[in-house]
Design a protein around this motif. Sequence first.
Motif, PDB file in Angstrom:
ATOM      1  N   ASP A   5       0.815  -1.420  -0.043  1.00 18.61           N
ATOM      2  CA  ASP A   5      -0.130   0.131   0.094  1.00 18.61           C
ATOM      3  C   ASP A   5       0.820   1.182  -0.199  1.00 18.61           C
ATOM      4  O   ASP A   5       0.782   2.161  -0.729  1.00 18.61           O
ATOM      5  CB  ASP A   5      -0.778  -0.188   1.129  1.00 18.61           C
ATOM      6  N   PRO A   6       1.871   1.433   0.989  1.00 18.81           N
ATOM      7  CA  PRO A   6       2.495   2.748   1.049  1.00 18.81           C
ATOM      8  C   PRO A   6       3.699   2.555  -0.380  1.00 18.81           C
ATOM      9  O   PRO A   6       3.618   3.931  -0.974  1.00 18.81           O
ATOM     10  CB  PRO A   6       3.426   2.315   2.081  1.00 18.81           C
ATOM     11  N   LEU A   7       3.985   1.622  -0.960  1.00 20.79           N
ATOM     12  CA  LEU A   7       4.758   1.496  -2.275  1.00 20.79           C
ATOM     13  C   LEU A   7       3.752   2.083  -3.492  1.00 20.79           C
ATOM     14  O   LEU A   7       4.192   2.785  -4.252  1.00 20.79           O
ATOM     15  CB  LEU A   7       5.421   0.402  -2.631  1.00 20.79           C
ATOM     16  N   ILE A   8       2.668   1.548  -3.407  1.00 16.88           N
ATOM     17  CA  ILE A   8       1.523   2.156  -4.540  1.00 16.88           C
ATOM     18  C   ILE A   8       1.221   3.536  -4.325  1.00 16.88           C
ATOM     19  O   ILE A   8       1.416   4.298  -5.379  1.00 16.88           O
ATOM     20  CB  ILE A   8       0.353   1.162  -4.251  1.00 16.88           C
ATOM     21  N   ILE A  41       1.919   5.399  16.068  1.00 15.32           N
ATOM     22  CA  ILE A  41       1.864   3.877  15.769  1.00 15.32           C
ATOM     23  C   ILE A  41       1.658   3.514  14.728  1.00 15.32           C
ATOM     24  O   ILE A  41       2.163   2.771  13.860  1.00 15.32           O
ATOM     25  CB  ILE A  41       1.638   2.964  16.977  1.00 15.32           C
ATOM     26  N   ASP A  42       0.168   3.818  14.339  1.00 15.62           N
ATOM     27  CA  ASP A  42      -0.574   3.566  13.036  1.00 15.62           C
ATOM     28  C   ASP A  42       0.529   4.181  11.829  1.00 15.62           C
ATOM     29  O   ASP A  42       0.579   3.287  11.001  1.00 15.62           O
ATOM     30  CB  ASP A  42      -1.831   4.332  12.986  1.00 15.62           C
ATOM     31  N   PHE A  43       0.893   5.440  12.023  1.00 13.02           N
ATOM     32  CA  PHE A  43       1.844   5.860  11.087  1.00 13.02           C
ATOM     33  C   PHE A  43       3.009   5.039  10.750  1.00 13.02           C
ATOM     34  O   PHE A  43       3.205   4.612   9.530  1.00 13.02           O
ATOM     35  CB  PHE A  43       2.231   7.390  11.238  1.00 13.02           C
ATOM     36  N   LEU A  44       3.762   4.707  11.755  1.00 10.86           N
ATOM     37  CA  LEU A  44       4.918   3.892  11.593  1.00 10.86           C
ATOM     38  C   LEU A  44       4.652   2.262  10.982  1.00 10.86           C
ATOM     39  O   LEU A  44       5.309   2.195  10.119  1.00 10.86           O
ATOM     40  CB  LEU A  44       5.538   3.588  13.104  1.00 10.86           C
TER      41      LEU A  44
END
Lengths: 254, 258, 249
Positions: free
Chosen positions: A94-97, C4-7
């Motif tokens: 997800d973060p990569l996309i 924490i969610d962000f990490l």
Amino acid sequence: MARLISFFEATGSLFAILLLWYLATRYGTLSEFLLPSPASVLARIADDTASGDLPTSLLLTLRTAGLGFAIAALAGTTLGIAMARIRLVHWFFDPLISLGFPMPKIAFLPVFLLWLGPTAASQITIVAVSAIFPVVVAAFSGAEGVEKTQLWSARSLGASRHGLLWQIVLPAITPQLFTGLQIALPVALVTTIVAEMLTGSDGIGGIMLGAMRFADSAGVFAYIIVIAIAGTLVFRGMERLRARLLRWHPEQSH
Amino acid sequence: MSQIVFDAVRHGYRTKGRAEMVALSDVNLTVEQGEFVSLLGPSGCGKSTLLYLLGGFVPLQSGRILMEGKPVTGPGPDRGVVFQNFALFPWKTVRQNIAYGLERQGLTAQARTERVQQFIDMVQLRGFEDSFPSQLSGGMRQRVAIARTLAVDPRVLLMDEPFGALDAQTREIMHEELLAIMRRTPMTTIFVTHDVREAVYLSDRVAVMSSRPGRIKEVVTIDLGPRTGPDIMKSAKFNEYVEYLWSQVKTDAVKAMQ
Amino acid sequence: MRLIDFLIRWSPLAILALAWEAAPRLGLINPQSLPPLSVVAVSLWQLAASGDLLTNGLQSLWRLVAGLGLAILIGVPLGAAMASNRIVNVIVAPIARALYPMPKSALIPVLLLWLGLGNASKITLIFLGCLLPVLMSAYNGVRGVEPVMLWSARSFGRGPLSVLFGVAVPAAMPELLAGIRSALALSFVLLVSSEFLMARDGLGYLISFLGDGGAYAPMFAAVIVVSSLGFAADRLFLGLMRRMLAWRG
């Protein structure tokens, strides 16, 4: 009569442009170098078709674009569905996309050239990398949106867990998937041409750049027209395929 | 032995950072072969959850659910389901939708074709065999869903507010069609609804559910004899049942709105 | 909790960064092909300190803003006019339809031929490439405006131009902004492509210059800069879009 008018409305201004082009080269002061006449461009298309150069380079370009697009379509659909169904896959990709989607992937072309050399492989890789993002996003949001009750119905009618993927999820996401593919297709074409120009391939992009270097304007224009027509045909083909596969979809009726 | 047994069923939902929400608390109910039982209650009373547990779509947390003596472990063709949103496969034609379950049953192609046609006739969709669901009205779609479910010959029929998405007129027509189907092929049915009149009109027994936590408050036997037509709704007895059940549901319905 | 969610959400990027650092250092990948991330970071710092990044970056930014700006300036009114005026539609639509499927990167050689290596060829390329998506989204947006809205505006005694820009264009805004957003992405692609092929400055030129010279660590640094700019531009625009469309709730 009505059909004649609508034909004129649909194409009239194109003919006007052609006429202007002709008049400009016939009576204007522009040199053949800056603006070759329609006749010489047509002659060039005819010559290169007869010699086989044009069909060869067109096929090469379509092959690169087609392979890259096909890889993007297959891998993108698989990844999108996997992201919707497997948490770990979603977490990782997800973060990569979301990071990669808005990036100009073409900037990575020199990196692939460094890794793979000026080969078909690096061209196909950059095309696939450029085109995959809209497909992943479309497949993911489609698969996320599949109605739970549809899956439940299929299960209670005897479908196996494995069967759900092919029998329900894949057909259910086709409308969204096609929207993604229709965004990815022009990206694939644009990227193919640039990759060919940069790698000096014998595809349309490479040939055009070569023609430009030799100040061969007729050649440059000829291949622009060829790639424009090829692009139109490929787009039409995609629309046809969509209309055929999505006959059942309410949006398809118009 | 009862065909379906709910024994001390409890079910809760956990949302992140919140206390557990108890949807069902200590539900006990038995259903006999051939019975038509409605689960009646306001929204949020867990009546659909109860149906999904029996369907095997939602894993059981605590208690027992027995289908013909065996614990429910997952979905299966012995329990056919009809959903409020029809859940048809929009990319398949009417014929293909109805054939879907049969394709998984090892019938010959010819037997399958005949059976599909038989069920198309039963729900009066002759002439629409090759239409796609998007080309049909809501009532027609739900008839396809019913035919698709019945075609695989389930032992029991689970209906989750099947007529809730239809307009009032279509709903009445569908009531008659469902009763007609039940007369021809009697089948154990569990029918989830929040419509009191609908529950009384269709059911042998009505289980009234209360909300927060959902549990069965009372089971009322509806003794109206064979349903011969909508005229029965004008009878005093029918309206007594409706009034009584409404009074049972009302307090919870008002509570649910707050 | 939110930290924490962000990490958790962004930790895959950290994993990739770690892999990027470790793989060449452990000899899994030739450091020539992939310099360790820390080496790339140092190169990035040096590129920034030398001023190369800023001069080339500003050059690229100008091309981008000029090309996309022109496309919006011309595309929006033209698209709106196409949707509301039959004659404009008859003149413009066939040309737009014919040029839409053409891969715009094919124009690079002609523009080089006509306009040379300077800014004009890149700005024109970006302008031509972005014009169609902007034009078509303005056209589709305005065409999709409810007639009732236009009638009620007309019934308040507004003139046609005032209706067009006062009612039709705002109502078409969601579609239009989506079109501009995709044009923004395309503008980066065309900018970098044209700077690879025909430029003496700009970030695309910087990447290919460094790559041709075998300076791979700074090349990776420049690639990261260009990609990040593309990402940042999209996020900025997205924020702007949300603001402008706040009325939709």
